[in-house]
Enzyme design. Structure first.
Site, PDB file in Angstrom:
ATOM      1  N   LYS A 290       0.837  -1.211   0.000  1.00 55.16           N
ATOM      2  CA  LYS A 290       0.000   0.000   0.000  1.00 55.16           C
ATOM      3  C   LYS A 290       0.865   1.252   0.000  1.00 55.16           C
ATOM      4  CE  LYS A 290      -3.883  -1.822   2.728  1.00 55.16           C
ATOM      5  NZ  LYS A 290      -4.951  -1.597   1.750  1.00 55.16           N
ATOM      6  N   ARG A 364     -10.445 -11.524   1.716  1.00 55.49           N
ATOM      7  CA  ARG A 364     -11.268 -12.594   1.137  1.00 55.49           C
ATOM      8  C   ARG A 364     -10.529 -13.926   1.148  1.00 55.49           C
ATOM      9  NH1 ARG A 364     -11.720  -9.158  -4.277  1.00 55.49           N
ATOM     10  NH2 ARG A 364     -11.405  -7.531  -2.716  1.00 55.49           N
TER      11      ARG A 364
HETATM   12  N1  BES Z   1      -8.111  -3.688   4.419  1.00 57.31           N
HETATM   13  C1  BES Z   1      -8.283  -3.257   3.096  1.00 57.31           C
HETATM   14  C2  BES Z   1      -9.583  -2.471   2.891  1.00 57.31           C
HETATM   15  C3  BES Z   1      -9.705  -1.152   3.601  1.00 57.31           C
HETATM   16  C4  BES Z   1      -9.367   0.014   2.951  1.00 57.31           C
HETATM   17  C5  BES Z   1     -10.194  -1.092   4.883  1.00 57.31           C
HETATM   18  C6  BES Z   1      -9.497   1.217   3.618  1.00 57.31           C
HETATM   19  C7  BES Z   1     -10.339   0.117   5.547  1.00 57.31           C
HETATM   20  C8  BES Z   1      -9.977   1.272   4.899  1.00 57.31           C
HETATM   21  C9  BES Z   1      -8.307  -4.446   2.145  1.00 57.31           C
HETATM   22  O1  BES Z   1      -7.555  -5.546   2.518  1.00 57.31           O
HETATM   23  C10 BES Z   1      -7.759  -3.974   0.836  1.00 57.31           C
HETATM   24  O2  BES Z   1      -6.648  -3.577   0.796  1.00 57.31           O
HETATM   25  N2  BES Z   1      -8.580  -4.043  -0.196  1.00 57.31           N
HETATM   26  C11 BES Z   1      -8.191  -3.624  -1.502  1.00 57.31           C
HETATM   27  C12 BES Z   1      -8.766  -4.598  -2.495  1.00 57.31           C
HETATM   28  C13 BES Z   1      -8.282  -4.400  -3.899  1.00 57.31           C
HETATM   29  C14 BES Z   1      -6.814  -4.756  -4.001  1.00 57.31           C
HETATM   30  C15 BES Z   1      -9.100  -5.262  -4.814  1.00 57.31           C
HETATM   31  C16 BES Z   1      -8.734  -2.225  -1.726  1.00 57.31           C
HETATM   32  O3  BES Z   1      -9.838  -1.950  -1.279  1.00 57.31           O
HETATM   33  O4  BES Z   1      -8.044  -1.420  -2.324  1.00 57.31           O
HETATM   34 ZN    ZN Z   2      -5.510  -5.409   1.893  1.00 58.48          ZN
END
Ligand code: BES
Ligand code: ZN
Ligand code: ZN
Length: 510
Positions: A290, A364
């Site tokens: 990230k 997931r």
């Molecule tokens: N934990 C994150 C989602 C999240 C984002 C929670 C902001 C709280 C605040 C999750 O694991 C994630 O990173 N999801 C990705 C999925 C994508 C790679 C398909 C996302 O939402 O960007």
């Molecule tokens: Zn994630």
């Protein structure tokens, strides 16, 4: 666990509320009413008209979330009178009361009031059922009094350690009803504070084995709850490839935590409810790392799993006649030499294979094993809760959690629990067209869909692991965190889901 601030909540009979001795007396005021209840009229007389003057100057209008302090005198029992705005009388609901109670508790803590006489409910009289009223008051008081300061060592400003709240009333029959519903609200409120503390603890303190130890400790402190933990060897033996893949890059290994609550003989005829919660103790994104801005917030990626632990705490404390199994898969998502990578194909507990296209779509990957395990445990209903997608936040903002599922009745039950608990949800789609996007050319599924509808494709992915079981999914990304403090809350974890899940189980018993 070391409590952040303890709340000692009781009901007390008080013939003369205006004369009740306390650091603060809390009363409620409506915005659309000039005439007030007997208590306020009597109080104002003793204050020489101070409340009337405050209102006529326009300094306090009784609007929702507003409050004002009037200083007590020789004729009042309390040193301060705290007036809480309840908005318009016709719009009053349980959440107005919950929020006003939270605002009151937060101000009382800020004023370092050790004793609070709480009479907010007098203005509301019969507008809400006593069962709803007491629960909302208690939940709100716990919510507003909460502040996470476990690691602040400098306490020279005299941090308040506990607050004593007496809910006062002169009517004995009302007191009896209030005291029952206050106890329900207190069990839920206390459990929500427990959740907020666990969630607020950082990734260097809570890793998957540490969370598993907390769950064991919790089970020991409750009646009729047992805890089982699968370590990495057991996960391997069981074929839980999803959980293992996500945890592979971290020095601290993954765990699958199970809490079983036995609801007694009355629960035997009802279906077993599985509550499944994502507990990523820190989500760096892994190899698909990230950006660094706000990455610290990803310590809260364990919030869904913690909401499950805390809901079981409340359910057990309330001795509800429903059998519940909490399933909490936990891992730390980190980049490293042993991390899972984009392109990998992972074999999950269900036997289905998944092509990894983004290691940041890790929630997931753990949940699919936990959901398949819930099916194997013969759950009749499965509800999962997870900080799953940024896309859900884009769709709904920070006001509502996404709610998806395969059963209209379960969706309606959760919508009702949401209304009662004040934890807001919005029904979103997750049908066939979304599931189609999750097909892979070289495995059964892939772990990301197209650019659009990310919350819906994520839910559709999960839906393929519950077989025919009645299932709902709560995407609480964005709902897990207050970025800034407000009148009714401090910053940090919200404990979202504890009230909602507990309300859903309570409703199965009535
Ligand atoms: N934990 C994150 C989602 C999240 C984002 C929670 C902001 C709280 C605040 C999750 O694991 C994630 O990173 N999801 C990705 C999925 C994508 C790679 C398909 C996302 O939402 O960007
Ligand atoms: Zn994630
Ligand atoms: Zn995540």
């Amino acid at each position: 666990m070391k409590e952040i601030i303890t709340v000692d909540l009781k009901t007390r009979k008080a013939a003369d509320i205006a004369g009740y001795k306390a650091d603060i007396l809390v009363i409620g005021c409506f915005a659309d009413e000039k005439t007030t209840d007997k208590l306020t009229v009597g109080l104002d007389r003793r204050l020489g008209g101070a409340i009337k003057r405050l209102k006529s100057l326009g300094d306090f209008k009784g609007k929702e979330d507003s409050s004002a302090v009037v200083y007590g005198g020789e004729k009042t029992g309390a040193k301060r009178i705290l007036l809480l705005g309840l908005g318009d009388r016709k719009e009053l609901n349980a959440d107005t009361v919950r929020k006003a109670s939270a605002v009151a508790a937060k101000r009382a803590v800020a004023l370092k009031a050790k004793t609070v006489a709480f009479a907010l409910h007098i203005a509301i009289a019969n507008r809400l059922e006593p069962a709803q009223l007491g629960r909302a008051v208690a939940e709100g008081i716990y919510f507003g009094a909460y502040k996470y300061d476990e690691y602040v060592t400098k306490t020279d400003n005299g941090r308040l350690k506990s607050i004593k709240v007496d809910v006062v009333d002169s009517d004995p029959s009302r007191l009896a009803e209030l005291s029952k519903s206050l106890a329900v609200g207190a069990a839920i409120g206390e459990s929500q504070s427990y959740a907020r503390t666990l969630a607020n603890r950082p990734g260097n303190v809570i890793n998957p084995p540490a969370l598993a130890n907390e769950a064991k400790k919790l089970a020991r402190s409750l009646k009729n709850v047992t805890c089982t933990v699968f370590d990495e060897k057991q996960l391997k033996a069981k074929g839980m490839g999803g959980i293992l893949a996500v945890g592979s890059g971290s020095k601290t290994p993954p765990r699958l935590i199970t809490l079983k609550y036995n609801g007694g003989p009355k629960a035997a005829k009802k279906p077993l409810v599985a509550l499944v919660g994502k507990a990523i103790t820190f989500d760096s994104g892994g190899i698909s790392i990230k950006p660094s801005a706000n990455m610290d917030q990803m310590k809260l990626d364990k919030s869904g799993g913690i909401a499950v632990l805390a809901a079981i705490r409340a359910i057990a404390k309330l001795k509800l006649p429903v059998n519940v199994i909490g399933i909490v898969p936990s891992a730390e998502n980190m980049p490293g030499g042993a991390s899972y990578r984009p392109g990998d194909i992972v074999k999950t507990f269900s036997g289905k294979t998944v092509e990894i296209l983004n290691t940041d779509a890790e929630g997931r990957m753990l949940l699919c094993d936990a959901l398949a395990y819930a099916v194997k445990s013969k759950a009749g209903v499965i509800i999962d809760i997870a900080t799953l997608t940024g896309a859900c936040m884009v769709a709904l903002g920070k006001y509502k959690a996404g709610l998806m599922g395969n059963d209209d009745n379960l969706i309606a039950q959760l919508e009702k629990a949401s209304e009662e608990s004040g934890e807001s949800v919005w029904h979103m789609p997750s049908g066939k067209e979304y599931a189609k996007e999750m097909k892979s050319q070289i495995a059964d599924l892939k772990n990301i869909g197209s650019r659009w509808g990310g919350a819906c494709t994520a839910a559709a992915f999960l839906g393929q692991f519950v077989e025919k079981t009645t299932w709902a999914h709560l995407d609480i990304a964005g709902m897990d965190l207050f970025e800034k403090a407000a009148d009714h809350c401090s910053e940090g974890s919200t404990g979202f889901g504890v009230r909602l899940l507990t309300a859903y189980i309570i409703n199965l018993t009535t």
